[in-house]
Design a protein around this motif. Structure first.
Motif, PDB file in Angstrom:
ATOM      1  N   LEU A  96       0.840  -1.747  -0.157  1.00  0.00           N
ATOM      2  CA  LEU A  96       0.237   0.100   0.360  1.00  0.00           C
ATOM      3  C   LEU A  96       0.904   1.211  -0.016  1.00  0.00           C
ATOM      4  CD1 LEU A  96      -2.850  -0.956   2.316  1.00  0.00           C
ATOM      5  CD2 LEU A  96      -3.132  -0.924  -0.208  1.00  0.00           C
ATOM      6  N   ASP A  99       3.124   0.772  -3.492  1.00  0.00           N
ATOM      7  CA  ASP A  99       2.822   1.561  -4.626  1.00  0.00           C
ATOM      8  C   ASP A  99       1.208   2.771  -4.996  1.00  0.00           C
ATOM      9  OD1 ASP A  99       4.006  -0.554  -6.243  1.00  0.00           O
ATOM     10  OD2 ASP A  99       2.967  -2.356  -5.492  1.00  0.00           O
ATOM     11  N   HIS A 100       0.463   2.120  -2.989  1.00  0.00           N
ATOM     12  CA  HIS A 100      -0.483   3.116  -3.936  1.00  0.00           C
ATOM     13  C   HIS A 100      -0.596   4.164  -2.517  1.00  0.00           C
ATOM     14  CE1 HIS A 100      -2.393  -0.224  -5.735  1.00  0.00           C
ATOM     15  NE2 HIS A 100      -1.950  -1.125  -4.884  1.00  0.00           N
ATOM     16  N   PRO A 105      -6.545   0.410  -2.660  1.00  0.00           N
ATOM     17  CA  PRO A 105      -7.602   0.775  -3.738  1.00  0.00           C
ATOM     18  C   PRO A 105      -8.864   0.539  -4.497  1.00  0.00           C
ATOM     19  CG  PRO A 105      -6.196  -1.275  -3.690  1.00  0.00           C
ATOM     20  CD  PRO A 105      -5.982  -0.583  -2.709  1.00  0.00           C
ATOM     21  N   ALA A 110      -6.267  -4.560  -8.044  1.00  0.00           N
ATOM     22  CA  ALA A 110      -5.519  -4.141  -7.276  1.00  0.00           C
ATOM     23  C   ALA A 110      -5.954  -4.919  -5.715  1.00  0.00           C
ATOM     24  CB  ALA A 110      -5.363  -2.688  -7.150  1.00  0.00           C
TER      25      ALA A 110
END
Length: 212
Positions: A96, A99-100, A105, A110
């Motif tokens: 998390l 990448d987010h 997400p 995802a």
């Protein structure tokens, strides 16, 4: 169940509980994700007991990682499979953040890439947090769907697809919770409480009578 019975089934459940909610305790989308991840093969009561200890100390991905694996295990050790769940949660938090931007997400693809998050968990987050008309088929929904004739299927995925086809659109947003609560408290596994069931007349199932 025919179309008319299905409509009456959900209209009755809606009249009894217009806005059903998850029994898991959470105050953010991330807390919901954590609670659902921890709930596999555990009761909501047991998960809530653990998260009442965990969330006041760590309720963001960074705070969870800062606990360390052993620290996280210490907060959730009352839950079954806590070691593997702690490992998956740590890995999920790292993803998390990487990448987010630390956010949960909003897509199934995802979500299902997060360790410990399968289709059922993704469906819960999509439905509860983001309002998507998904069906997270747990043991309660699987039983109710098959026993009542609402959406027969041999696998949770088959039941999910049947439900998405057969539940009237106006009920899809809350159908997941209505079915879980119905299976948890009325249409229970061993002795369904048909004599207390407001939708017994809708079901393709011979009603049970209370034991003398």
């Amino acid at each position: 169940m025919n179309t008319q019975q299905i409509e009456r089934f959900f209209a009755t459940l809606q009249a009894a509980n217009r806005l059903p909610a998850s029994e898991l305790e959470y105050t953010s989308v991330f807390e919901l994700l954590v609670a659902v991840l921890l709930s596999a093969q555990a009761t909501d009561v047991g998960v809530n007991k653990a998260t009442r200890r965990l969330f006041p100390v760590a309720n963001t991905p960074r705070q969870i990682l800062d606990l360390g694996l052993e620290g996280l295990e210490g907060h959730i050790k009352t839950i079954g499979l806590y070691r593997s769940k702690a490992r998956h949660l740590m890995q999920t938090c790292a993803i998390l953040l990487r990448d987010h931007g630390g956010e949960v997400p909003r897509t199934r693809e995802a979500l299902e890439q997060l360790p410990g998050v399968g289709r059922k968990t993704a469906n819960v987050v999509l439905n509860v947090a983001f309002g998507e008309p998904t069906m997270a088929v747990d043991t309660h929904i699987f039983r109710v769907a098959n026993r009542t004739g609402l959406a027969p299927g041999k696998t949770p995925l088959a039941v999910e697809h049947q439900l998405l086809q057969r539940v009237p659109p106006q009920y899809l947003a809350h159908a997941h919770h209505w079915l879980i609560l119905h299976g948890r408290y009325v249409c229970v596994a061993r002795t369904p409480r048909c004599w207390q069931c407001a939708v017994a007349d809708c079901c393709d199932f011979e009603p049970k009578t209370p034991a003398p």
